[in-house]
Structure formats: C-alpha cells, structure tokens
Scaffold this motif. Structure first.
Motif, PDB file in Angstrom:
ATOM      1  N   GLU A  48       0.842  -1.184   0.000  1.00  0.00           N
ATOM      2  CA  GLU A  48       0.000   0.000   0.000  1.00  0.00           C
ATOM      3  C   GLU A  48       0.884   1.244   0.000  1.00  0.00           C
ATOM      4  OE1 GLU A  48      -3.236   2.553   0.370  1.00  0.00           O
ATOM      5  OE2 GLU A  48      -3.364   0.403   0.135  1.00  0.00           O
TER       6      GLU A  48
ATOM      7  N   LEU B 244       0.897   4.834   1.251  1.00  0.00           N
ATOM      8  CA  LEU B 244       0.171   5.662   2.210  1.00  0.00           C
ATOM      9  C   LEU B 244       0.043   7.090   1.702  1.00  0.00           C
ATOM     10  CD1 LEU B 244       2.006   4.439   5.436  1.00  0.00           C
ATOM     11  CD2 LEU B 244      -0.287   3.784   4.687  1.00  0.00           C
TER      12      LEU B 244
ATOM     13  N   GLU C 297      -2.663   9.727  10.789  1.00  0.00           N
ATOM     14  CA  GLU C 297      -3.604   9.122   9.837  1.00  0.00           C
ATOM     15  C   GLU C 297      -3.063   7.801   9.295  1.00  0.00           C
ATOM     16  OE1 GLU C 297      -4.953  11.724   6.698  1.00  0.00           O
ATOM     17  OE2 GLU C 297      -5.207  13.377   8.117  1.00  0.00           O
ATOM     18  N   SER C 298      -1.771   7.758   9.022  1.00  0.00           N
ATOM     19  CA  SER C 298      -1.156   6.523   8.514  1.00  0.00           C
ATOM     20  C   SER C 298      -1.163   5.451   9.593  1.00  0.00           C
ATOM     21  CB  SER C 298       0.276   6.793   8.048  1.00  0.00           C
ATOM     22  OG  SER C 298       0.271   7.671   6.949  1.00  0.00           O
TER      23      SER C 298
ATOM     24  N   GLU D 243      -3.259   5.190  11.999  1.00  0.00           N
ATOM     25  CA  GLU D 243      -4.651   4.763  12.142  1.00  0.00           C
ATOM     26  C   GLU D 243      -5.017   3.771  11.040  1.00  0.00           C
ATOM     27  OE1 GLU D 243      -8.993   6.886  11.783  1.00  0.00           O
ATOM     28  OE2 GLU D 243      -7.394   8.003  12.805  1.00  0.00           O
ATOM     29  N   TYR D 244      -4.587   4.044   9.810  1.00  0.00           N
ATOM     30  CA  TYR D 244      -4.880   3.146   8.690  1.00  0.00           C
ATOM     31  C   TYR D 244      -4.199   1.785   8.894  1.00  0.00           C
ATOM     32  CZ  TYR D 244      -5.094   1.078   4.092  1.00  0.00           C
ATOM     33  OH  TYR D 244      -5.307   0.205   3.061  1.00  0.00           O
TER      34      TYR D 244
ATOM     35  N   PHE E 174      -6.062  -0.114  11.396  1.00  0.00           N
ATOM     36  CA  PHE E 174      -7.315  -0.601  10.825  1.00  0.00           C
ATOM     37  C   PHE E 174      -7.085  -1.892  10.035  1.00  0.00           C
ATOM     38  CE2 PHE E 174      -9.912  -0.740   6.933  1.00  0.00           C
ATOM     39  CZ  PHE E 174     -11.152  -0.994   7.500  1.00  0.00           C
TER      40      PHE E 174
END
Length: 181
Positions: A51, A53, A61-62, A64-65, A68
């Motif tokens: 992926e 980012l 944010e990264s 958190e991703y 997830f």
C-alpha cells in the motif's frame, strides 16, 4: 534468513514476486532499499499486499490506517518511505486491499500522483545538469554534470513508462466499470 537484492519499478510486480517467494516457503520480513529479507516458513502460508500511504508512516492518519488493516487480521510487516507491506495467513481467506473498481481506480490515481512529480523533477534535473555539464565542461574540461544528466534522463524515462502504464490501467478500469454499471 535469506537476503535478496532486487529492484522493482512496478509495485504490482513486486507484490507478485513477494507472493511467489511465499509460495516457495520464503516469508518476507523486512525491506531496505532494494534488499529483501526472508525467513524460511511453510510454503503458501501468507498472502502479501502493498500500500502507498497518503502520508508518512509516522503520521497519525497513517498509523490509524495501519491499525485498521491489522484489525482485519493482517500483519504489518514493514514500511519503507510511504510504502507499507502487509501479510495475512492464506488460511484466513482472501486478502485484498481494493476489491471494487472505485477503490482500485482511486489507488492507481494515488500511485500516479506520487510518480508524476518525481518524473518532472528528474526531467528538470536532466536538462539542468546537461546544460551545466556542457557549458561548464567546455570551460573547465569537466563533464560530470553531463554524466549525471544521463542518470536523470534514465530515471525520468523509467518513471514516465510507469506513469503511462498506470494511466492506461486507470482508463481500462474506468471503461470496465462503465460496462458493469
């Protein structure tokens, strides 16, 4: 552990290669500029995905991703710059980060947007270094910048080909999406 030196200019080919290695029982565990580290394991145990980012891996944010994706049962293997490597046990079922046309198109656009400025910078550097190398070289006898320009042209050529291939893929997916709507 086994270390393999290999460079890719296409994330899909890199991801396929990592999965081919996993099929042979070599499980990817870390990456550092063109050097992959593998450990012996059960053949076909993992499925690998990559992926790009939006932001650097340290950004909230990264993080958190990544958290997830880990909550879905995948394991965060490593990161390099803005690229992140995940794996999931094959026994837990399929592992796709992008399963529908809209999300895949958006992802390819993100990759193309990442490559485009790098292409432009290398083109500008190639022209600038060529100019410096030829003008300064004639006065001082040093053509170092002209040689650096060749490297910039080569990088720009490779990046341009990548960019064109991603743009073509985006257009193809958009046409396919229209057929199925």
């Amino acid at each position: 552990m086994k270390k393999v030196w290999k460079a890719f200019v296409n994330f899909e080919k890199e991801e396929k290669w990592l999965n081919d290695m996993a099929e042979r029982g070599l499980n990817f565990i870390s990456y550092s500029f063109a050097r992959y580290t593998f450990e012996e394991g059960t053949p076909g145990e993992y499925i690998y995905r990559m992926e790009l980012l939006e932001k650097l891996p340290e950004h909230p944010e990264s993080k958190e991703y990544i958290n997830f994706i880990e909550e879905t049962g995948a394991e965060h293997v490593d990161t390099y710059m803005r690229w992140v490597y995940f794996r999931k046990k094959r026994s837990e079922g399929p592992f796709d980060l992008y399963s529908d046309y809209d999300s895949r198109i958006k992802y390819y656009k993100k990759v193309a947007a990442f490559i485009a400025p790098l292409t432009v910078v290398n083109l500008l550097a190639a022209v600038y270094n060529l100019h410096l190398g030829l003008s300064i070289g004639n006065e001082s006898g040093s053509y170092g910048n002209a040689y650096i320009s060749i490297i910039n042209w080569l990088i720009a050529f490779i990046l341009t080909r990548m960019l064109i291939s991603y743009i073509r893929r985006i257009r193809k997916m958009e046409k396919e999406k229209q057929l199925y709507e």
